[in-house]
Enzyme design. Structure first.
Site, PDB file in Angstrom:
ATOM      1  CD  GLU A  47      -2.246   1.275   2.939  1.00 21.99           C
ATOM      2  OE1 GLU A  47      -3.319   1.880   3.099  1.00 21.99           O
ATOM      3  OE2 GLU A  47      -1.645   0.706   3.875  1.00 21.99           O
ATOM      4  CG  ASN A 110      -4.897   3.931   0.361  1.00 21.84           C
ATOM      5  OD1 ASN A 110      -4.214   3.333  -0.456  1.00 21.84           O
ATOM      6  ND2 ASN A 110      -4.653   3.881   1.664  1.00 21.84           N
ATOM      7  CE  LYS A 127      -7.159   1.178   3.871  1.00 17.53           C
ATOM      8  NZ  LYS A 127      -5.901   1.644   4.506  1.00 17.53           N
ATOM      9  CD  GLU A 146      -5.341   4.762   5.799  1.00 17.89           C
ATOM     10  OE1 GLU A 146      -5.932   4.434   4.751  1.00 17.89           O
ATOM     11  OE2 GLU A 146      -4.772   3.944   6.552  1.00 17.89           O
ATOM     12  CB  CYS A 171      -4.052  -1.354   4.675  1.00 13.00           C
ATOM     13  SG  CYS A 171      -3.221  -1.195   6.283  1.00 13.00           S
ATOM     14  CG  ASN A 196       2.200   1.458   4.500  1.00 12.02           C
ATOM     15  OD1 ASN A 196       3.299   1.982   4.602  1.00 12.02           O
ATOM     16  ND2 ASN A 196       1.691   1.114   3.331  1.00 12.02           N
TER      17      ASN A 196
END
Length: 321
Positions: A47, A110, A127, A146, A171, A196
């Site tokens: 990621e 993302n 994501k 995020e 993730c 991550n």
């Protein structure tokens, strides 16, 4: 005849804030060359693989924020990775921060892509499950913003690739059963996941010692319960003072780990994955048509091959190139 795909874990060690895209792409290319020498057909990168994990900082300046995002893919900086893929005849999965234009407005995601052995993008995923928080929380040793920097995606799709049915996640998605089930209902045979994950969980530090265990647990469960291969790849190590887990691994449809990385640096590990092995589980223990009872769950309904949430939003649709 079995359908084998040789899959490589392309784990990355830390990327510091001062590292340029060119430096990072050079590292990715080195991993790709190593994987190719080992016979890989596909390499999976983490990621947000092109930059440091910038959501750890509260940033107010829009230009500064956007400096971590890609406006096009491939870009001038990432083109060498695509060129090398075409030269070697090798595919890859890559996670990055995407700055998209939608209806004349900039939107941040993302994102991950899957690239075929001709160096062509054949699938894109954004994501869905964004973790963390949206506002500055000074009590944290580092931020996890995020929800501030990204817009969530809205579906899990699958893509025909490498002779099978492939899906992507990123993730935090790996922790949610719906991630795998949405793709499992579409016949997925391999799920590619970059991540991550910091060792320290600020809201729940009692979880810190369980980070690696829970990382692997979630991927093993998703693989077994949906009869699919799962490939999880970390960006690991001490990055800008924050220690992140490694634990990159490849999980078979049986739930068994068949390959793993053992360091927190740039590392390649490889497994020969038989996509036909998925059928042993999809046709027996997890034969959805024969054994599953969606009418009893109340959360999802199915229609014409799609999986729909209760409000009718599609959570499983074909992710066409």
């Amino acid at each position: 005849m079995s359908r084998f795909v040789n899959v490589a874990l392309g784990q990355l060690g830390p990327i510091q804030r001062t590292d340029s895209r060119q430096q990072v792409v050079s590292r990715l290319c080195a991993l790709m060359r190593e994987a190719h020498a080992l016979g890989a057909h596909l390499i999976v990168f983490p990621e947000l693989a092109l930059t440091t994990f910038f959501p750890r900082w509260y940033i107010e300046d829009e230009e500064d924020i956007n400096s971590f995002f890609e406006r096009e893919m491939p870009s001038a900086a990432t083109q060498p990775l695509f060129d090398l893929a075409r030269e070697l005849g090798m595919g890859f999965y890559l996670g990055y921060a995407e700055l998209a234009q939608e209806q004349g407005k900039a939107v941040r995601y993302n994102t991950s892509i899957i690239v075929n052995r001709q160096g062509e993008i054949i699938g894109k995923y954004r994501k869905v499950h964004l973790p963390g928080h949206a506002e500055h929380e000074p009590w944290r040793r580092f931020q996890h913003l995020e929800k501030r920097y990204f817009t969530p995606g809205n579906h899990f799709g699958v893509t025909p690739a490498f002779g099978g049915i492939f899906g992507m996640a990123i993730c935090n998605d790996r922790r949610w059963a719906e991630t795998y089930r949405a793709m499992g209902l579409q016949g997925v045979e391999m799920v590619l996941i970059g991540y991550n994950t910091p060792v320290h969980n600020a809201p729940a530090p009692q979880h810190d010692d369980l980070s690696l265990f829970q990382n692997q647990l979630s991927m093993q469960a998703g693989a077994y319960q949906n009869g699919t291969w799962v490939v999880g790849v970390a960006k690991a190590g001490l990055e800008e003072g924050v220690d992140s887990i490694g634990g990159s691994c490849i999980v078979a449809p049986s739930g068994e780990v068949v390959a793993r990385c053992i360091t927190k640096g740039d590392e390649v590990a490889i497994a020969r994955c038989d996509l036909d092995f998925c059928a042993i589980y999809k046709r027996t223990t997890f034969n959805f048509d024969l054994h599953r009872r969606p009418e009893a769950y109340g959360l999802l309904v199915e229609r014409k091959g799609e999986t729909l949430a209760a409000d009718g939003t599609a959570v499983g649709v074909l992710n066409a190139p």
